[in-house]
Design a protein around this motif. Sequence first.
Motif, PDB file in Angstrom:
ATOM      1  N   GLY A 155     -43.996 -43.651  23.749  1.00  0.00           N
ATOM      2  CA  GLY A 155     -43.308 -42.384  23.576  1.00  0.00           C
ATOM      3  C   GLY A 155     -41.797 -42.483  23.648  1.00  0.00           C
ATOM      4  N   GLU A 156     -41.259 -43.671  23.521  1.00  0.00           N
ATOM      5  CA  GLU A 156     -39.808 -43.811  23.511  1.00  0.00           C
ATOM      6  C   GLU A 156     -39.419 -44.799  22.428  1.00  0.00           C
ATOM      7  N   ASP A 157     -38.224 -44.636  21.931  1.00  0.00           N
ATOM      8  CA  ASP A 157     -37.706 -45.511  20.898  1.00  0.00           C
ATOM      9  C   ASP A 157     -36.466 -46.189  21.459  1.00  0.00           C
ATOM     10  N   VAL A 158     -36.533 -47.502  21.649  1.00  0.00           N
ATOM     11  CA  VAL A 158     -35.430 -48.221  22.279  1.00  0.00           C
ATOM     12  C   VAL A 158     -34.942 -49.352  21.386  1.00  0.00           C
ATOM     13  N   ARG A 159     -33.737 -49.789  21.696  1.00  0.00           N
ATOM     14  CA  ARG A 159     -33.179 -51.022  21.161  1.00  0.00           C
ATOM     15  C   ARG A 159     -32.791 -51.850  22.380  1.00  0.00           C
ATOM     16  N   VAL A 160     -33.087 -53.140  22.317  1.00  0.00           N
ATOM     17  CA  VAL A 160     -32.762 -54.052  23.412  1.00  0.00           C
ATOM     18  C   VAL A 160     -32.024 -55.235  22.811  1.00  0.00           C
ATOM     19  N   TRP A 161     -30.927 -55.636  23.460  1.00  0.00           N
ATOM     20  CA  TRP A 161     -30.221 -56.837  23.025  1.00  0.00           C
ATOM     21  C   TRP A 161     -29.674 -57.569  24.236  1.00  0.00           C
ATOM     22  N   PHE A 162     -29.273 -58.795  23.998  1.00  0.00           N
ATOM     23  CA  PHE A 162     -28.816 -59.691  25.057  1.00  0.00           C
ATOM     24  C   PHE A 162     -27.381 -60.111  24.782  1.00  0.00           C
ATOM     25  N   GLY A 163     -26.574 -60.112  25.811  1.00  0.00           N
ATOM     26  CA  GLY A 163     -25.179 -60.519  25.694  1.00  0.00           C
ATOM     27  C   GLY A 163     -24.256 -59.331  25.786  1.00  0.00           C
ATOM     28  N   PRO A 164     -22.971 -59.605  26.008  1.00  0.00           N
ATOM     29  CA  PRO A 164     -22.001 -58.521  26.167  1.00  0.00           C
ATOM     30  C   PRO A 164     -21.746 -57.797  24.848  1.00  0.00           C
ATOM     31  N   ALA A 165     -21.510 -56.518  24.973  1.00  0.00           N
ATOM     32  CA  ALA A 165     -21.140 -55.680  23.829  1.00  0.00           C
ATOM     33  C   ALA A 165     -20.554 -54.394  24.379  1.00  0.00           C
ATOM     34  N   GLN A 166     -19.762 -53.731  23.560  1.00  0.00           N
ATOM     35  CA  GLN A 166     -19.240 -52.433  23.974  1.00  0.00           C
ATOM     36  C   GLN A 166     -20.424 -51.493  24.203  1.00  0.00           C
ATOM     37  N   PRO A 167     -20.463 -50.817  25.353  1.00  0.00           N
ATOM     38  CA  PRO A 167     -21.610 -49.928  25.624  1.00  0.00           C
ATOM     39  C   PRO A 167     -21.730 -48.832  24.565  1.00  0.00           C
ATOM     40  N   PRO A 168     -22.931 -48.549  24.129  1.00  0.00           N
ATOM     41  CA  PRO A 168     -23.134 -47.484  23.147  1.00  0.00           C
ATOM     42  C   PRO A 168     -22.996 -46.114  23.813  1.00  0.00           C
ATOM     43  N   PRO A 169     -22.817 -45.067  23.003  1.00  0.00           N
ATOM     44  CA  PRO A 169     -22.606 -43.723  23.552  1.00  0.00           C
ATOM     45  C   PRO A 169     -23.904 -42.974  23.884  1.00  0.00           C
ATOM     46  N   TRP A 170     -25.026 -43.676  24.016  1.00  0.00           N
ATOM     47  CA  TRP A 170     -26.317 -43.045  24.277  1.00  0.00           C
ATOM     48  C   TRP A 170     -26.864 -43.529  25.610  1.00  0.00           C
ATOM     49  N   PRO A 171     -27.921 -42.888  26.099  1.00  0.00           N
ATOM     50  CA  PRO A 171     -28.514 -43.348  27.366  1.00  0.00           C
ATOM     51  C   PRO A 171     -28.834 -44.846  27.303  1.00  0.00           C
ATOM     52  N   THR A 172     -28.310 -45.562  28.285  1.00  0.00           N
ATOM     53  CA  THR A 172     -28.375 -47.017  28.261  1.00  0.00           C
ATOM     54  C   THR A 172     -28.550 -47.539  29.679  1.00  0.00           C
TER      55      THR A 172
END
Length: 182
Positions: A155-172
């Motif tokens: 019931g959830e749609d996620v994206r997962v990644w590894f390593g540094p990146a600018q934080p996205p503007p969504w719940p994270t």
Amino acid sequence: MSIVELRQYTLRPGARETLIELFEREFVTGQQAVGITVGGRFRDLDDPNRFVWLRAFPDMARRRRSLEAFYGGPVWQEHRDAANATMTDSDDVLLLRGPGFTPGPGAAEVLATVCHPPGATAFDVYAARHLGPGHALHRTEHAENDFPRLPVRTGEDVRVWFGPAQPPPWPTRILRLEPVTA
């Protein structure tokens, strides 16, 4: 792309090293023997009672067959009570589609980002600007869990990644992880 499980276990206080030792000694090769690719294994640096790991399968049908073979096989049967005694929760599992992930040699800390974007288009714009091939991007696999003995989050749609990146503007949620070395 593979079917990948991102598994986050909550452990009894002080039990993490016991589980890691058992996992590395018995469960890595035991799973590999039945066709499971065991990826990164980690200590959560922000929670001393959490163990995080990944495993991958070529497709859902082979996932089911491999899990049946492992959990019905001799390695799990012999060591399940010891493993289960270390855990208070093993059901925080995301079923994903992606390349899997194993940290490079000598990695001291890995960041894993679990993001709940509002939609694919907005996320694709973010990813094009901030993520590269080395981030090992994964997306929710929406296929039905055909091995219900091991629950997965639905019931959830996620994206997962590894390593540094600018934080996205969504719940994270950003996990700071220390690789387990055998």
